[in-house]
Design a protein around this motif. Structure first.
Motif, PDB file in Angstrom:
ATOM      1  N   UNK A 275       2.381   4.248  53.629  1.00  0.00           N
ATOM      2  CA  UNK A 275       3.102   5.412  53.116  1.00  0.00           C
ATOM      3  C   UNK A 275       3.948   5.012  51.913  1.00  0.00           C
ATOM      4  N   UNK A 276       3.884   5.828  50.862  1.00  0.00           N
ATOM      5  CA  UNK A 276       4.685   5.593  49.659  1.00  0.00           C
ATOM      6  C   UNK A 276       5.611   6.779  49.445  1.00  0.00           C
ATOM      7  N   UNK A 277       6.746   6.588  48.750  1.00  0.00           N
ATOM      8  CA  UNK A 277       7.704   7.681  48.555  1.00  0.00           C
ATOM      9  C   UNK A 277       7.066   8.857  47.817  1.00  0.00           C
ATOM     10  N   UNK A 278       7.422  10.067  48.238  1.00  0.00           N
ATOM     11  CA  UNK A 278       6.891  11.266  47.577  1.00  0.00           C
ATOM     12  C   UNK A 278       7.646  11.502  46.280  1.00  0.00           C
ATOM     13  N   UNK A 279       6.949  11.408  45.161  1.00  0.00           N
ATOM     14  CA  UNK A 279       7.550  11.616  43.847  1.00  0.00           C
ATOM     15  C   UNK A 279       6.584  12.423  42.991  1.00  0.00           C
ATOM     16  N   UNK A 280       7.101  13.071  41.966  1.00  0.00           N
ATOM     17  CA  UNK A 280       6.250  13.712  40.973  1.00  0.00           C
ATOM     18  C   UNK A 280       6.907  13.545  39.610  1.00  0.00           C
ATOM     19  N   UNK A 281       6.262  14.062  38.571  1.00  0.00           N
ATOM     20  CA  UNK A 281       6.779  13.886  37.216  1.00  0.00           C
ATOM     21  C   UNK A 281       8.205  14.399  37.089  1.00  0.00           C
ATOM     22  N   UNK A 282       8.484  15.535  37.733  1.00  0.00           N
ATOM     23  CA  UNK A 282       9.785  16.175  37.556  1.00  0.00           C
ATOM     24  C   UNK A 282      10.902  15.450  38.282  1.00  0.00           C
TER      25      UNK A 282
END
Length: 492
Positions: A275-282
């Motif tokens: 599992x990796x941290x949930x991130x997006x561009x914003x």
């Protein structure tokens, strides 16, 4: 499966027609399904079932879905890497099955002829695709028929088997790896009874250059922060892809059991993503991202150039201050005016956007900082700014190739463009729609970003950009404001 005559049966099984005729006459061939116009015919599936049940030497011509159920679990013979894939081999009751897993990132399909040549002992080839149809999609091929498929070379059969067929033939659940976890070493190390492995997925693009450059930058700088953030975004997308694959697999298994295709699981999960941290561009502010890229684009080292290539593959350089290049003729009226202010510059990472072999003269537009190259034919190729760095308001738009904007201080600029949407005029489509949106934005704020869509402009501006103006037409601010406000263009 269709109906075939005796000649079709012979072709299906690789027999000469006289041999098929003799076997039929002496009762050593399956009975026909009926007659048409006085001639016997057979159902293809009946012929395949008969061959699988009575002629082991024909099994490499019989699609796996017609193979009989296993009486005991197939022997697992291990896995090995071949070109473009990893092949797992199983020895079933009636034949040898090779299950093929292509490497992540492989474009197109596996070339069947080459695969069959590397696995001469296979009686059935099963190719696990990256997409889902009626479950994780399987393509199959029978090596005994490979050379006869067509004159373009052998083809895989689309959806010729279900996972339930494969599990039934092997007499046990089949291991499954999500697409971004199809790592050759993992597949080779697997064996029946081995616990599910937890492993970091393979991203769509290689994040190594991003992490290597970040390790050489000052902690907390915009470039350092942006590179680490982008690497996390790419990794999260890869992890999320694997999790969605497993969700679809679970749903497929549920539907298969409800449909009575099998009683238990046809598959066993061989690997799950770390599992990796949930991130997006914003998650990181846009201005911070752009500031980071400004630092990197000005660098002259090879690692920065690799980072530029990486992000182009990832999102088309959406956060760059310029992208979406245009050719500009320096002999044209407006091209000559713009080209007169270009200055020579040392090659930087920004030129990866437009000069892939590094052989062209490198220039820059001092008004925007955008990279420009002079090609061998003298035509200029420029990366187009996504925003204009000026406080001077919009004076007009020039419909030419490319489209230009002029500000009230007299400066001429290529019209700013988004990294995806293009600009044009003279028809009812996305290009004129994007131009209308750009004009609407620039009338309000000259530093507005390029049009990131094809809708949203006032109706009058859309009508104006859909008009077939002759090339070289200059639309003044007064005309543009009139169109925006729904007035006649001539009113100003």
């Amino acid at each position: 499966m269709g109906d075939i005559d005796l000649a079709g049966c012979a072709k299906l099984l690789g027999w000469p027609l006289p041999l098929a005729w003799c076997r039929l006459k002496v009762g050593k061939f399956t009975a026909p399904a009926g007659t048409k116009n006085g001639q016997p015919f057979w159902h293809e599936d009946d012929v395949y079932r008969w061959a699988a049940r009575t002629h082991p030497t024909l099994i490499n011509r019989v699609p796996i879905r017609w193979w009989p159920d296993a009486e005991r679990p197939a022997a697992y013979l291990g896995a090995r890497e071949i070109k473009d894939a990893v092949a797992q081999t199983w020895k079933a009751d009636v034949g040898t099955v090779c299950v093929l897993w292509s490497r992540p990132g492989l474009t197109g399909g596996l070339p069947l002829g080459r695969v069959a040549a590397q696995l001469p002992y296979a009686d059935a080839l099963v190719y696990v695709r990256s997409n889902f149809g009626r479950g994780p999609e399987l393509w199959t091929a029978q090596p005994g028929s490979v050379t006869e498929r067509n004159d373009r070379g052998a083809l895989w059969d689309d959806n010729e088997a279900h996972w339930a067929d494969l599990g039934r033939v092997l007499g046990q659940p089949v291991p499954y790896w999500p697409y971004t976890l199809r790592i050759p070493a993992l597949i080779v190390a697997w064996g029946p009874g081995v616990p599910t492995v937890i492993r970091q997925t393979i991203p769509d693009v290689d994040t190594t250059p991003l992490l290597r450059l970040a390790a050489n930058l000052q902690d907390g700088s915009p470039a350092h922060e942006m590179l680490l953030h982008l690497a996390r975004v790419i990794q999260f997308h890869s992890t999320d892809s694997a999790l969605r694959d497993l969700e679809r697999l679970t749903e497929y298994e549920r539907r298969s059991v409800e449909a009575g295709q099998h009683q238990g699981n046809a598959t066993v999960v061989a690997a799950r993503p770390l599992v990796s941290p949930e991130v997006d561009d914003e998650t990181l502010d846009e201005q911070r991202r752009r500031a980071g890229w400004l630092e990197i684009l000005d660098r002259t080292d090879q690692l920065a150039a690799e980072c530029v290539r990486t992000v182009e593959m990832w999102n088309g350089a959406a956060d760059f201050p310029f992208s979406n290049p245009e050719e500009i003729d320096p002999a044209s009226e407006y091209g000559a005016e713009w080209a007169a202010r270009l200055e020579p510059i040392e090659r930087t990472a920004a030129f990866e956007l437009i000069d892939f072999d590094g052989q062209c003269e490198t220039l820059t537009d001092p008004a925007t900082g955008a990279p420009v190259i002079r090609q061998s034919d003298g035509v200029l190729l420029a990366a187009i700014p996504q925003r204009l760095a000026t406080f001077s308001p919009l004076a007009g738009v020039i419909l030419d190739s490319p489209i230009w904007v002029r500000t009230e201080d007299g400066t001429l600029y290529p019209a700013p463009k988004d990294n995806y949407y293009g600009l044009s005029w003279g028809y009812g489509g996305s290009g004129p729609g994007s131009l209308a949106l750009l004009i609407h934005r620039l009338l309000g704020e000259i530093t507005a970003r390029g049009a990131d869509g094809a809708t949203g402009a006032p109706e009058g501006l859309e009508e104006l950009t859909q008009t077939e103006w002759p090339p070289g037409t200059v639309l003044t601010r007064a005309q543009l404001e009139a169109a925006r406000d729904g007035r006649s263009y001539s009113e100003g």
